[in-house]
Design a protein around this motif. Structure first.
Motif, PDB file in Angstrom:
ATOM      1  N   ARG A   1      -1.269  -8.371   0.051  1.00  0.00           N
ATOM      2  CA  ARG A   1      -2.184  -9.059   0.970  1.00  0.00           C
ATOM      3  C   ARG A   1      -3.379  -8.194   1.372  1.00  0.00           C
ATOM      4  O   ARG A   1      -4.337  -8.698   1.948  1.00  0.00           O
ATOM      5  CB  ARG A   1      -1.428  -9.506   2.222  1.00  0.00           C
ATOM      6  N   HIS A   2      -3.317  -6.904   1.063  1.00  0.00           N
ATOM      7  CA  HIS A   2      -4.439  -6.022   1.340  1.00  0.00           C
ATOM      8  C   HIS A   2      -5.324  -5.801   0.117  1.00  0.00           C
ATOM      9  O   HIS A   2      -6.232  -4.960   0.163  1.00  0.00           O
ATOM     10  CB  HIS A   2      -3.928  -4.675   1.851  1.00  0.00           C
ATOM     11  N   GLY A   3      -5.052  -6.516  -0.982  1.00  0.00           N
ATOM     12  CA  GLY A   3      -5.883  -6.414  -2.164  1.00  0.00           C
ATOM     13  C   GLY A   3      -5.575  -5.237  -3.059  1.00  0.00           C
ATOM     14  O   GLY A   3      -6.349  -4.932  -3.974  1.00  0.00           O
ATOM     15  N   ARG A   4      -4.466  -4.560  -2.844  1.00  0.00           N
ATOM     16  CA  ARG A   4      -4.090  -3.410  -3.656  1.00  0.00           C
ATOM     17  C   ARG A   4      -3.168  -3.864  -4.778  1.00  0.00           C
ATOM     18  O   ARG A   4      -2.196  -4.584  -4.555  1.00  0.00           O
ATOM     19  CB  ARG A   4      -3.396  -2.340  -2.807  1.00  0.00           C
ATOM     20  N   THR A   5      -3.475  -3.430  -6.001  1.00  0.00           N
ATOM     21  CA  THR A   5      -2.689  -3.836  -7.152  1.00  0.00           C
ATOM     22  C   THR A   5      -1.407  -3.011  -7.233  1.00  0.00           C
ATOM     23  O   THR A   5      -1.257  -1.961  -6.590  1.00  0.00           O
ATOM     24  CB  THR A   5      -3.495  -3.646  -8.445  1.00  0.00           C
ATOM     25  N   LEU A   6      -0.485  -3.497  -8.038  1.00  0.00           N
ATOM     26  CA  LEU A   6       0.777  -2.786  -8.249  1.00  0.00           C
ATOM     27  C   LEU A   6       0.516  -1.428  -8.886  1.00  0.00           C
ATOM     28  O   LEU A   6       1.213  -0.448  -8.590  1.00  0.00           O
ATOM     29  CB  LEU A   6       1.704  -3.626  -9.130  1.00  0.00           C
ATOM     30  N   MET A   7      -0.498  -1.338  -9.744  1.00  0.00           N
ATOM     31  CA  MET A   7      -0.847  -0.069 -10.361  1.00  0.00           C
ATOM     32  C   MET A   7      -1.323   0.938  -9.315  1.00  0.00           C
ATOM     33  O   MET A   7      -0.953   2.121  -9.349  1.00  0.00           O
ATOM     34  CB  MET A   7      -1.939  -0.289 -11.409  1.00  0.00           C
ATOM     35  N   GLN A   8      -2.124   0.495  -8.375  1.00  0.00           N
ATOM     36  CA  GLN A   8      -2.607   1.393  -7.330  1.00  0.00           C
ATOM     37  C   GLN A   8      -1.467   1.885  -6.454  1.00  0.00           C
ATOM     38  O   GLN A   8      -1.406   3.074  -6.105  1.00  0.00           O
ATOM     39  CB  GLN A   8      -3.665   0.671  -6.486  1.00  0.00           C
ATOM     40  N   ARG A   9      -0.560   1.002  -6.082  1.00  0.00           N
ATOM     41  CA  ARG A   9       0.565   1.412  -5.244  1.00  0.00           C
ATOM     42  C   ARG A   9       1.477   2.375  -5.988  1.00  0.00           C
ATOM     43  O   ARG A   9       2.001   3.336  -5.393  1.00  0.00           O
ATOM     44  CB  ARG A   9       1.338   0.189  -4.769  1.00  0.00           C
ATOM     45  N   SER A  10       1.673   2.140  -7.274  1.00  0.00           N
ATOM     46  CA  SER A  10       2.503   3.051  -8.066  1.00  0.00           C
ATOM     47  C   SER A  10       1.845   4.417  -8.200  1.00  0.00           C
ATOM     48  O   SER A  10       2.525   5.451  -8.157  1.00  0.00           O
ATOM     49  CB  SER A  10       2.757   2.454  -9.452  1.00  0.00           C
ATOM     50  N   ALA A  11       0.518   4.443  -8.349  1.00  0.00           N
ATOM     51  CA  ALA A  11      -0.197   5.716  -8.450  1.00  0.00           C
ATOM     52  C   ALA A  11      -0.088   6.518  -7.153  1.00  0.00           C
ATOM     53  O   ALA A  11       0.049   7.751  -7.183  1.00  0.00           O
ATOM     54  CB  ALA A  11      -1.670   5.470  -8.798  1.00  0.00           C
ATOM     55  N   VAL A  12      -0.114   5.826  -6.005  1.00  0.00           N
ATOM     56  CA  VAL A  12       0.042   6.513  -4.726  1.00  0.00           C
ATOM     57  C   VAL A  12       1.437   7.105  -4.611  1.00  0.00           C
ATOM     58  O   VAL A  12       1.613   8.242  -4.145  1.00  0.00           O
ATOM     59  CB  VAL A  12      -0.245   5.544  -3.568  1.00  0.00           C
ATOM     60  N   ARG A  13       2.453   6.371  -5.049  1.00  0.00           N
ATOM     61  CA  ARG A  13       3.826   6.878  -5.015  1.00  0.00           C
ATOM     62  C   ARG A  13       3.959   8.111  -5.902  1.00  0.00           C
ATOM     63  O   ARG A  13       4.605   9.098  -5.522  1.00  0.00           O
ATOM     64  CB  ARG A  13       4.791   5.796  -5.471  1.00  0.00           C
ATOM     65  N   LEU A  14       3.372   8.069  -7.076  1.00  0.00           N
ATOM     66  CA  LEU A  14       3.442   9.209  -7.981  1.00  0.00           C
ATOM     67  C   LEU A  14       2.726  10.421  -7.397  1.00  0.00           C
ATOM     68  O   LEU A  14       3.233  11.554  -7.463  1.00  0.00           O
ATOM     69  CB  LEU A  14       2.821   8.836  -9.340  1.00  0.00           C
ATOM     70  N   ALA A  15       1.558  10.200  -6.798  1.00  0.00           N
ATOM     71  CA  ALA A  15       0.825  11.309  -6.188  1.00  0.00           C
ATOM     72  C   ALA A  15       1.599  11.905  -5.017  1.00  0.00           C
ATOM     73  O   ALA A  15       1.618  13.126  -4.826  1.00  0.00           O
ATOM     74  CB  ALA A  15      -0.555  10.837  -5.733  1.00  0.00           C
ATOM     75  N   TRP A  16       2.261  11.050  -4.231  1.00  0.00           N
ATOM     76  CA  TRP A  16       3.062  11.549  -3.110  1.00  0.00           C
ATOM     77  C   TRP A  16       4.256  12.361  -3.600  1.00  0.00           C
ATOM     78  O   TRP A  16       4.597  13.393  -3.009  1.00  0.00           O
ATOM     79  CB  TRP A  16       3.525  10.392  -2.247  1.00  0.00           C
ATOM     80  N   TRP A  17       4.882  11.933  -4.685  1.00  0.00           N
ATOM     81  CA  TRP A  17       5.997  12.695  -5.251  1.00  0.00           C
ATOM     82  C   TRP A  17       5.539  14.065  -5.717  1.00  0.00           C
ATOM     83  O   TRP A  17       6.217  15.073  -5.492  1.00  0.00           O
ATOM     84  CB  TRP A  17       6.611  11.911  -6.406  1.00  0.00           C
ATOM     85  N   ARG A  18       4.367  14.120  -6.349  1.00  0.00           N
ATOM     86  CA  ARG A  18       3.843  15.412  -6.786  1.00  0.00           C
ATOM     87  C   ARG A  18       3.506  16.307  -5.589  1.00  0.00           C
ATOM     88  O   ARG A  18       3.714  17.521  -5.631  1.00  0.00           O
ATOM     89  CB  ARG A  18       2.601  15.202  -7.642  1.00  0.00           C
ATOM     90  N   THR A  19       2.983  15.709  -4.513  1.00  0.00           N
ATOM     91  CA  THR A  19       2.635  16.496  -3.331  1.00  0.00           C
ATOM     92  C   THR A  19       3.866  17.105  -2.688  1.00  0.00           C
ATOM     93  O   THR A  19       3.894  18.296  -2.346  1.00  0.00           O
ATOM     94  CB  THR A  19       1.882  15.616  -2.315  1.00  0.00           C
ATOM     95  N   THR A  20       4.904  16.295  -2.496  1.00  0.00           N
ATOM     96  CA  THR A  20       6.122  16.807  -1.873  1.00  0.00           C
ATOM     97  C   THR A  20       6.845  17.797  -2.771  1.00  0.00           C
ATOM     98  O   THR A  20       7.469  18.750  -2.289  1.00  0.00           O
ATOM     99  CB  THR A  20       7.049  15.649  -1.511  1.00  0.00           C
ATOM    100  N   SER A  21       6.788  17.605  -4.081  1.00  0.00           N
ATOM    101  CA  SER A  21       7.457  18.525  -5.004  1.00  0.00           C
ATOM    102  C   SER A  21       6.815  19.908  -4.968  1.00  0.00           C
ATOM    103  O   SER A  21       7.504  20.927  -5.107  1.00  0.00           O
ATOM    104  CB  SER A  21       7.414  17.970  -6.430  1.00  0.00           C
TER     105      SER A  21
END
Length: 499
Positions: free
Chosen positions: A71-91
């Motif tokens: 509903r905020h206009g963000r695609t599934l690809m964008q949300r997945s990229a944010v999750r991947l970037a967050w995993w790399r940051t925490t790692s």
């Protein structure tokens, strides 16, 4: 008989997000991928139906993440990229920050964390001889000056005066598009509890020994009762200039940019006089260091005010950051405070009045410290003409695709045409966003603060979402530091727009 003139409240609107040039709401990159995939599937049928089927399934796997939006206009690809970037940051431990004598910032300093870690703070003088600070971000070559304003407020002010302020503010924003080398601007309105230190200092400085007992008793009562529940409101405007190399010349130094900005500040501060911003003066290096220090550790706010009255704090840029900070998926802990930052995903729809954001920026008892920042990135005249013309063409293309929803498509075309006409008449075109940061003293208060923001946003006719996975960066961007977030991402802006 004299006729009476009826004044109708002025409304504002036509905030447009440029439409994509893809098919059926898809981005340009997704549309090109879909067409290329369909051509490959058709050619594969000449070889084998099974090969074509496999290609079709693969095309669907690649296209669906680019097409499915929330509903905020963000695609599934964008949300997945944010999750991947967050995993790399925490790692890698990038979500943790430790400074000071036992930290990792070096030399016992308390530098700013994250995107502002390499920032530099210098001081110069403008054309009026006033000292002003310059914040330099070496990664992007940006230099920022901050203006402090004493906004008049709209209380007991008639509508005609408010309309005049808004008109001059719009004119001031429009002139930013022709400001040499200016790439971004921001307006930060911060509300915080008033400690009462300034009131106490004012009363102490003006009290006389032979004052009447009644006057002394009244002042003691004011001193004890007034600070309770009162709020302190500060308004700061940050102007960010680019020191990038010009044709035939190298990148400009900090001294060159300080001279350039210093010649522009008198005119810019004078232009704010008719916008309701009140007295606008550039902030010094010490004032900016104090403001950032208090933002990261609100518990020192009263100590900073007391030190100002006794000769100044003497804070430097190496002492402005927190001792420790830790970022989680949905919140940010810095020293003794907890914060959540939201980003606007949808501008006010339809027509709104000039006070649409009043409830959002005014003090709220459920949030100890609240910061609302409007981020602006002006287009030049040439860029603005190209953007509105392309948006108009895209709106026409989308309206011609289907008869379903024709009324809405016609409204989009009419709005895009109106924007094109206004730009041709000399109006500026500017990109804008909004960040809301709520800071509380304990983790238990975050739930109440989040519920308060969720109630304030619909009243302001905007849609917001927490900046999941990037709370530290969003917190820093909401401060008047001159951070232009699109230039700090891994993918260039043009690539992200295509996706």
């Amino acid at each position: 008989m004299a006729g009476s003139e009826t004044h109708h409240p002025r409304t504002y609107g036509n905030f447009r997000k440029p439409r994509t040039s893809g098919l059926r709401g898809l981005s340009l990159g997704a549309t090109m991928l879909l067409f290329a995939g369909l051509v490959a599937v058709v050619l594969a049928t000449l070889i084998s139906i099974w090969v074509a089927l496999i290609l079709a399934v693969g095309l669907g796997v690649l296209t669906v993440p680019l097409a499915v939006k929330d509903r905020h206009g963000r695609t599934l690809m964008q949300r997945s990229a944010v999750r991947l970037a967050w995993w790399r940051t925490t790692s890698s431990g990038g979500h943790l920050y430790r400074s000071g004598p036992l930290g990792r910032s070096g030399h016992g300093r308390c530098r700013l964390p994250g995107l502002a870690a390499e920032s530099l703070l210098t001081e110069a003088q403008d054309g009026y001889g006033r000292p002003f600070a310059v914040i330099t971000i070496p990664a992007t070559g940006h230099h920022t000056a901050v203006i402090s304003c004493d906004a008049d407020g709209a209380a007991l002010v008639d509508e005609q005066q408010v309309d005049t302020w808004v008109a001059h503010w719009g004119q001031w924003l429009s002139t930013l598009g022709s400001e040499p080398d200016l790439v971004a601007a921001s307006v930060t309105v911060e509300t915080a509890p008033d400690s009462g230190v300034r009131l106490q200092q004012e009363i102490t400085a003006n009290a006389v020994p032979d004052a009447p007992p009644l006057a002394r008793a009244m002042l003691r009562e004011v001193l004890s009762a007034y600070p309770a529940g009162s709020a302190q409101i500060t308004t700061r405007i940050a102007l960010t200039y680019s020191g990038a190399a010009r044709s035939g010349a190298p990148r400009r130094s900090i001294e060159d940019m300080a001279l350039h900005i210093g010649t522009r500040l008198p005119g810019l501060t004078a232009g704010l006089a008719m916008t309701g911003a009140g007295t606008a003066v550039p902030m010094t290096a010490t004032e900016i260091a104090e403001a950032v220090r208090v933002a990261y550790d609100p518990t020192v706010a009263s100590l900073v005010e007391e030190a100002r009255a006794t000769g100044g704090t003497g804070l430097t840029w190496d002492q402005a950051g927190p001792m420790a900070a830790q970022e989680t998926w949905g919140q940010y802990r810095h020293d003794g405070a907890f914060s959540i930052t939201w980003a606007m995903t949808e501008a006010p729809q339809g027509e709104v009045f000039s006070n649409v954001l009043t409830g959002l920026v005014q003090p709220n008892r459920d949030i100890a410290r609240k910061r609302v920042t409007l981020l602006y990135r002006p287009h030049t005249r040439a860029e603005g003409a190209r953007v509105v013309q392309q948006d108009y063409k895209n709106a026409l293309f989308n309206a011609q695709q289907s008869q379903i929803g024709q009324a809405r498509d016609d409204a989009e075309v009419a709005a895009a045409r109106r924007t094109t006409e206004e730009q041709a008449q000399g109006h500026g075109v500017i990109r804008f966003g909004l960040l809301i940061t709520a800071t509380v003293s304990s983790a238990d208060e975050l739930t109440k603060a989040a519920a308060t923001v969720d109630n304030l946003a619909p009243a302001a006719r905007i849609a917001v979402r927490p900046v999941y996975g990037s709370q530290a960066a969003a917190f820093a961007a909401a401060l008047p530091l001159g951070l232009v977030l699109p230039l700090h991402t891994a993918l260039p802006q043009t690539v992200r727009d295509a996706l």
